[in-house]
Write an enzyme that holds these catalytic residues in place. Sequence first.
Site, PDB file in Angstrom:
ATOM      1  N   CYS A  62      -0.437   4.128   2.034  1.00  0.00           N
ATOM      2  CA  CYS A  62      -0.236   4.002   3.486  1.00  0.00           C
ATOM      3  C   CYS A  62       1.226   4.257   3.866  1.00  0.00           C
ATOM      4  O   CYS A  62       1.506   4.953   4.831  1.00  0.00           O
ATOM      5  CB  CYS A  62      -0.575   2.600   3.976  1.00  0.00           C
ATOM      6  SG  CYS A  62      -2.036   1.858   3.277  1.00  0.00           S
ATOM      7  N   ASP A  63       2.138   3.658   3.144  1.00  0.00           N
ATOM      8  CA  ASP A  63       3.530   3.601   3.602  1.00  0.00           C
ATOM      9  C   ASP A  63       4.520   4.428   2.770  1.00  0.00           C
ATOM     10  O   ASP A  63       5.673   4.579   3.164  1.00  0.00           O
ATOM     11  CB  ASP A  63       4.004   2.133   3.587  1.00  0.00           C
ATOM     12  CG  ASP A  63       3.154   1.267   4.517  1.00  0.00           C
ATOM     13  OD1 ASP A  63       2.710   1.791   5.554  1.00  0.00           O
ATOM     14  OD2 ASP A  63       2.936   0.085   4.209  1.00  0.00           O
ATOM     15  N   CYS A  94       0.841  -1.207   0.000  1.00  0.00           N
ATOM     16  CA  CYS A  94       0.000   0.000   0.000  1.00  0.00           C
ATOM     17  C   CYS A  94       0.871   1.251   0.000  1.00  0.00           C
ATOM     18  O   CYS A  94       1.341   1.689   1.047  1.00  0.00           O
ATOM     19  CB  CYS A  94      -0.928   0.003   1.211  1.00  0.00           C
ATOM     20  SG  CYS A  94      -1.994   1.456   1.271  1.00  0.00           S
TER      21      CYS A  94
END
Length: 327
Positions: free
Chosen positions: A152-153, A149
Amino acid sequence: MDTSAPPAENTGATDIEKIRCLIIGSGPAGCTAAIYASRANLAPVLYEGLQPGGQLTTTTEVENFPGYPEGATGPDIMEQLKKQAIRFGADFRWGEATEADLSSRPFRITIDNSKIILADTLIISTGASAKYLGLEDEKKYAGGGVSACATCDGFFFRGRDVAVVGGGDTAAEEALYLSNFCRKVYLIVRRHQLRASQVMQDRVIKSQKIEVLWEHQTKGLFGDKVVEGAVLWHKKGTPEETEVTIKIDGFFLAIGHRPNSEIFKKYIDTDEVGYIKTVHGTPKTNIAGVFACGDVQDKVYRQAITAAGTGCMAAIEAERFLAEQEG
Ligand code: NDP
């Protein structure tokens, strides 16, 4: 349809329990549905599934969930959401839904191949699982540079070199997203063309920061504790096969997701990949009283906050549905 099911009977060999609202899945969608459903006095029961807390528990720092100005870890946020739902009486339980009979109401859901739940309303929040290549190194460097992701990261890799695997819209989107703040983004594509939509392809090709590695596949990753690079095959299985090494700090998988809808497919309409189809702008499925929220019905946004939003919608619809049924 029969809505006058017997009262709870949790003992004996049959182990059948009748409830008003069953929620399956404990990610942001399921937990938010549980908060709303419990505050609406639906006495929801939530089965947490194989990955309690859902996909967010596999990420480390989460900086984009509203209400956490300093950021928080994925497991922390999920713990807070769960606590909030339990505070209003939601009943969280270990267990996985292994079978579903949605042919009549109450819906009949089997938990762990043994217990039967008869539910007046069903909220499906089983999420989706990112696909991985199946390399040992993906496990070895989980949380150490391997992620599925980028939204997300990705931010943790600002100013660094990263790679994205895949050639679809997700890979293109994630590569473009990462190119906003990474120094360089390799896009590792196994064929000589992208599957992504034309507009996304054009953006990728135009980007100065993205280098597409056509006809490359990943052999493995290397690094001391965290990812420092990847070894790739170019034209694997052909006479021209060679090995290529790239130096990267982040390795992002974007080769698709698998919605966890298998046990419902006999009754619930899904698209060709398995994402549950909902009535546009609502969590309603083709079966009255069954609602879907979160990633099991969302292949576009796939964010914790959008999942939470649809979880809220599902609980509100479940409440309205029960109010109509119960007069
Ligand atoms: P897709 O299935 O469309 O693409 C997966 C990509 O990963 C393909 O390029 C595929 O290669 C590659 N791939 C699969 N397995 C491997 C493997 N083992 N090794 C290397 N590469 C592999 O998935 P997406 O997640 O990209 O998209 C899913 C759906 O969601 C699509 O319909 C897409 O259009 C949609 N979507 C829409 C968005 C939007 O509208 N904004 C954003 C994101 C997704 P190959 O091409 O060779 O099969």
